[in-house]
Motif scaffolding. Structure first.
Motif, PDB file in Angstrom:
ATOM      1  N   SER A   1      27.046 -12.309   9.086  1.00  0.00           N
ATOM      2  CA  SER A   1      26.285 -11.299   9.830  1.00  0.00           C
ATOM      3  C   SER A   1      25.238 -11.979  10.703  1.00  0.00           C
ATOM      4  N   PHE A   2      24.587 -12.987  10.140  1.00  0.00           N
ATOM      5  CA  PHE A   2      23.612 -13.777  10.895  1.00  0.00           C
ATOM      6  C   PHE A   2      24.280 -14.415  12.110  1.00  0.00           C
ATOM      7  N   ALA A   3      25.467 -14.983  11.910  1.00  0.00           N
ATOM      8  CA  ALA A   3      26.207 -15.585  13.021  1.00  0.00           C
ATOM      9  C   ALA A   3      26.600 -14.525  14.045  1.00  0.00           C
ATOM     10  N   ALA A   4      27.029 -13.348  13.573  1.00  0.00           N
ATOM     11  CA  ALA A   4      27.411 -12.282  14.499  1.00  0.00           C
ATOM     12  C   ALA A   4      26.223 -11.839  15.336  1.00  0.00           C
ATOM     13  N   ASP A   5      25.044 -11.735  14.722  1.00  0.00           N
ATOM     14  CA  ASP A   5      23.847 -11.358  15.478  1.00  0.00           C
ATOM     15  C   ASP A   5      23.533 -12.393  16.561  1.00  0.00           C
ATOM     16  N   GLU A   6      23.701 -13.663  16.225  1.00  0.00           N
ATOM     17  CA  GLU A   6      23.466 -14.719  17.210  1.00  0.00           C
ATOM     18  C   GLU A   6      24.456 -14.608  18.362  1.00  0.00           C
TER      19      GLU A   6
ATOM     20  N   ILE B   1      26.122 -11.877  19.282  1.00  0.00           N
ATOM     21  CA  ILE B   1      25.858 -10.645  20.030  1.00  0.00           C
ATOM     22  C   ILE B   1      24.654 -10.817  20.945  1.00  0.00           C
ATOM     23  N   LEU B   2      23.613 -11.497  20.467  1.00  0.00           N
ATOM     24  CA  LEU B   2      22.442 -11.742  21.301  1.00  0.00           C
ATOM     25  C   LEU B   2      22.827 -12.526  22.549  1.00  0.00           C
ATOM     26  N   ASN B   3      23.575 -13.617  22.361  1.00  0.00           N
ATOM     27  CA  ASN B   3      23.978 -14.423  23.511  1.00  0.00           C
ATOM     28  C   ASN B   3      24.941 -13.680  24.429  1.00  0.00           C
ATOM     29  N   SER B   4      25.837 -12.911  23.830  1.00  0.00           N
ATOM     30  CA  SER B   4      26.788 -12.143  24.628  1.00  0.00           C
ATOM     31  C   SER B   4      26.083 -11.062  25.436  1.00  0.00           C
ATOM     32  N   THR B   5      25.109 -10.393  24.821  1.00  0.00           N
ATOM     33  CA  THR B   5      24.359  -9.349  25.512  1.00  0.00           C
ATOM     34  C   THR B   5      23.555  -9.937  26.670  1.00  0.00           C
ATOM     35  N   ARG B   6      22.920 -11.072  26.441  1.00  0.00           N
ATOM     36  CA  ARG B   6      22.164 -11.720  27.513  1.00  0.00           C
ATOM     37  C   ARG B   6      23.079 -12.101  28.672  1.00  0.00           C
ATOM     38  N   ALA B   7      24.260 -12.629  28.345  1.00  0.00           N
ATOM     39  CA  ALA B   7      25.207 -12.996  29.401  1.00  0.00           C
ATOM     40  C   ALA B   7      25.636 -11.769  30.187  1.00  0.00           C
ATOM     41  N   THR B   8      25.926 -10.689  29.469  1.00  0.00           N
ATOM     42  CA  THR B   8      26.376  -9.468  30.132  1.00  0.00           C
ATOM     43  C   THR B   8      25.285  -8.891  31.029  1.00  0.00           C
ATOM     44  N   ASP B   9      24.053  -8.897  30.555  1.00  0.00           N
ATOM     45  CA  ASP B   9      22.950  -8.391  31.369  1.00  0.00           C
ATOM     46  C   ASP B   9      22.734  -9.246  32.617  1.00  0.00           C
ATOM     47  N   PHE B  10      22.981 -10.560  32.509  1.00  0.00           N
ATOM     48  CA  PHE B  10      22.847 -11.431  33.672  1.00  0.00           C
ATOM     49  C   PHE B  10      23.997 -11.193  34.654  1.00  0.00           C
ATOM     50  N   LEU B  11      25.190 -10.936  34.108  1.00  0.00           N
ATOM     51  CA  LEU B  11      26.356 -10.692  34.963  1.00  0.00           C
ATOM     52  C   LEU B  11      26.262  -9.340  35.667  1.00  0.00           C
ATOM     53  N   THR B  12      25.694  -8.367  34.974  1.00  0.00           N
ATOM     54  CA  THR B  12      25.674  -7.007  35.502  1.00  0.00           C
ATOM     55  C   THR B  12      24.236  -6.487  35.525  1.00  0.00           C
ATOM     56  N   PRO B  13      23.413  -6.922  36.473  1.00  0.00           N
ATOM     57  CA  PRO B  13      22.018  -6.457  36.536  1.00  0.00           C
ATOM     58  C   PRO B  13      21.964  -4.935  36.613  1.00  0.00           C
TER      59      PRO B  13
END
Length: 541
Positions: free
Chosen positions: A363-368, A370-382
């Motif tokens: 779960s700890f790994a999944a949160d890490e 998801i955090l990185n994936s969310t940041r990437a997605t927000d950067f890709l799609t402002p």
């Protein structure tokens, strides 16, 4: 559109009736539902350790299309231990370098593995069906050697009843339904997990308002074997971003960012797809469309990956966006984490509570992820003009200024999780390198006669460097493997740099999944025993 099959024999485990269909309900120690890479890797690992395992899959072999295509160094290291690593490297397209563009201009490039002395590259590109086939082939080989693994194709789970000490499974086949019981059930049944739905469990997170078109094209091209990513690509009809990857068999994977409000049927029209690909590849490019699909970003996870006798792994437990290659790679690490713990619990060598740490660690790994994936997605799609202005400013600065490059996020690529501060960690009393601290996965190093990770088995291990190891071969029936290295074994100084730092000697205790349990300048038998009890969940710190 051509139906790609990558020349694989798809019916790797064709349906065949089994006696259980006409006999009283049979009990199995471990049942895995789902024959994808996570399910097969878990089955192979458990079976190799001697734990009987049954895999139920509603198909008869591997899937179609590229789906997961980037397999990270850590996955390859796990595959080396399980068996198919060499075949993956031979078939896959090896790459370490990525390039990022903004419009027609290259912003910068990066090397994901700038140092020498690793058996495996940072990534290979390999279509998921190949990985699945290699795993099944390895299972067949293990079965021939006596490993207790069974695969049943076209056995679909239709219902289940969870009891205190087992799970009753209702299964449908071409010859009708039957029931079996499982002491432990592992759900590897994907992001739309029927098991999760049957149990009424939540899958919380965020759906991103964007769509991406995947186009697998077959062509001969002289593009280098690198990851190319464009923000605001210069070619017509390409969308807000684009990604190009080379795969085996002259297949190229192209991703186009389409936006949210689209007509999916229209976008999948072959003529419209070809128009986008033509604009990227240039006038007169010769290629064949092999496979197309549209996906939407989602970042979700279950609150807990363990529910009594039912354990969830891979996409059934967590889901991230494909940018960053965190889906299959994190799922394979789920499989490795779970297999050694469940094996010890099934054999009565570790307490049931050890399985709770599977959930907390992964779960700890999944949160890490998801955090990185969310940041990437927000950067890709402002999501606003201000965000887009910031994003484009970062891209412009990154072309000339190194400080801005870490801010560019085209998908932070998958790296294994470090279990800092977790319950199974023992003492860290060595003034050693941070990269091999307690909780971290072992780092490979070139030795005089091979590579370090090849010396480690799927069991607990003592790694003694420039010192004698404590004299202990097992604890309460749990075997401990020994690896002793002298200065002569380390002619290039890689072990010294990666494991000793300023120290002159060290003793490491390693888990079966090659994460560091504890490390000392020197250790006694009592030190090892205490740390082992912690790692087995027998001693509360």
């Amino acid at each position: 559109m051509v139906d790609v099959r990558y020349d694989l024999a798809f019916k790797l485990y064709p349906y065949a009736p089994v006696p259980a269909q006409s006999q009283p309900t049979q009990r199995h120690p471990v049942v895995i539902v789902g024959g994808g890479p996570i399910g097969m890797a878990t089955a192979l690992d458990l079976g190799r350790k001697g734990t009987p395992v049954l895999v139920l899959d509603d198909h008869e072999g591997v899937g179609q299309g590229s789906r997961a295509i980037c397999f990270a160094k850590r996955t390859l290291e796990i595959a080396d231990r399980l068996g198919p690593g060499q075949r993956m490297r031979e078939k896959g397209v090896v790459w370490n370098v990525g390039k990022v563009f903004h419009g027609p201009d290259k912003v910068f490039e990066f090397n994901l593995q700038p140092e020498d002395g690793h058996k495996n590259p940072a990534f290979i590109n390999l279509q998921q069906p190949y990985f699945e086939k290699f795993l099944v082939d390895e299972i067949r080989s293990a079965q021939d050697g006596g490993a207790p693994i069974e695969i049943r194709g076209r056995n679909a789970l239709t219902g289940m009843t969870v009891q205190d000490d087992h799970v009753v499974l209702d299964i449908d086949t071409p010859d009708g339904p039957y029931q079996i019981e499982a002491d432990w059930l592992i759900a590897c049944d994907g992001a739309r997990s029927p098991i999760r739905d049957m149990m009424g469990l939540s899958f919380d997170g965020r759906v991103f308002e964007d769509n991406f078109l995947i186009a697998d094209v077959k062509m001969t091209a002289d593009f280098p074997t690198e990851r190319w990513f464009w923000f605001e690509p210069p070619f017509k009809n390409s969308g807000q971003s684009a990604l190009l990857h080379k795969q085996p068999d002259d297949i190229w994977r192209i991703d186009f960012q389409l936006g949210w409000d689209i007509d999916r049927k229209l976008e999948l029209d072959p003529d419209r797809v070809r128009a986008r690909v033509d604009a990227m590849l240039g006038e007169g490019a010769e290629y064949e469309l092999e496979w197309t699909s549209i996906y939407t970003f989602q970042c979700r996870r279950m609150e807990s990956f363990r529910h009594g006798r039912v354990l969830f792994a891979g996409d059934s437990a967590h889901q991230v966006s494909p940018f960053g290659a965190r889906g299959a790679n994190s799922g394979i690490q789920d499989a490795e984490n779970l297999a050694w713990k469940l094996d010890l619990v099934v054999r009565g060598l570790a307490p049931d509570a050890l399985l709770d740490t599977y959930s907390t660690e992964r779960s700890f790994a999944a949160d890490e992820n998801i955090l990185n994936s969310t940041r990437a997605t927000d950067f890709l799609t402002p999501k606003s003009e201000i965000s887009k202005t910031f994003r484009n400013a970062v891209l412009e600065l990154a072309a000339d200024h190194a400080f801005a490059r870490p801010l560019v996020n085209s998908g932070r690529l998958s790296v294994p999780c470090v279990y800092d501060g977790h319950l199974l960690n023992g003492p860290d009393v060595l003034d050693g390198p941070a990269r091999t601290r307690v909780g971290a996965p072992c780092v490979d190093a070139e030795l005089a006669d091979g590579f370090l990770l090849d010396r480690l088995k799927g069991s607990f291990a003592i790694l003694a460097i420039c010192t004698d190891p404590p004299d202990i071969d097992s604890l309460d029936g749990v075997p401990v493997h020994h690896v002793t290295l002298s200065a002569a074994d380390d002619p290039k100084g890689m072990v010294r740099d990666r494991y000793l730092g300023s120290a002159t000697q060290a003793v490491y205790l390693l888990r079966p999944d090659q994460h560091v349990v504890a490390r000392w300048p020197s250790a006694t038998v009592e030190d090892i025993q205490s740390a082992l009890r912690i790692a087995l969940g027998k001693e509360v710190r």
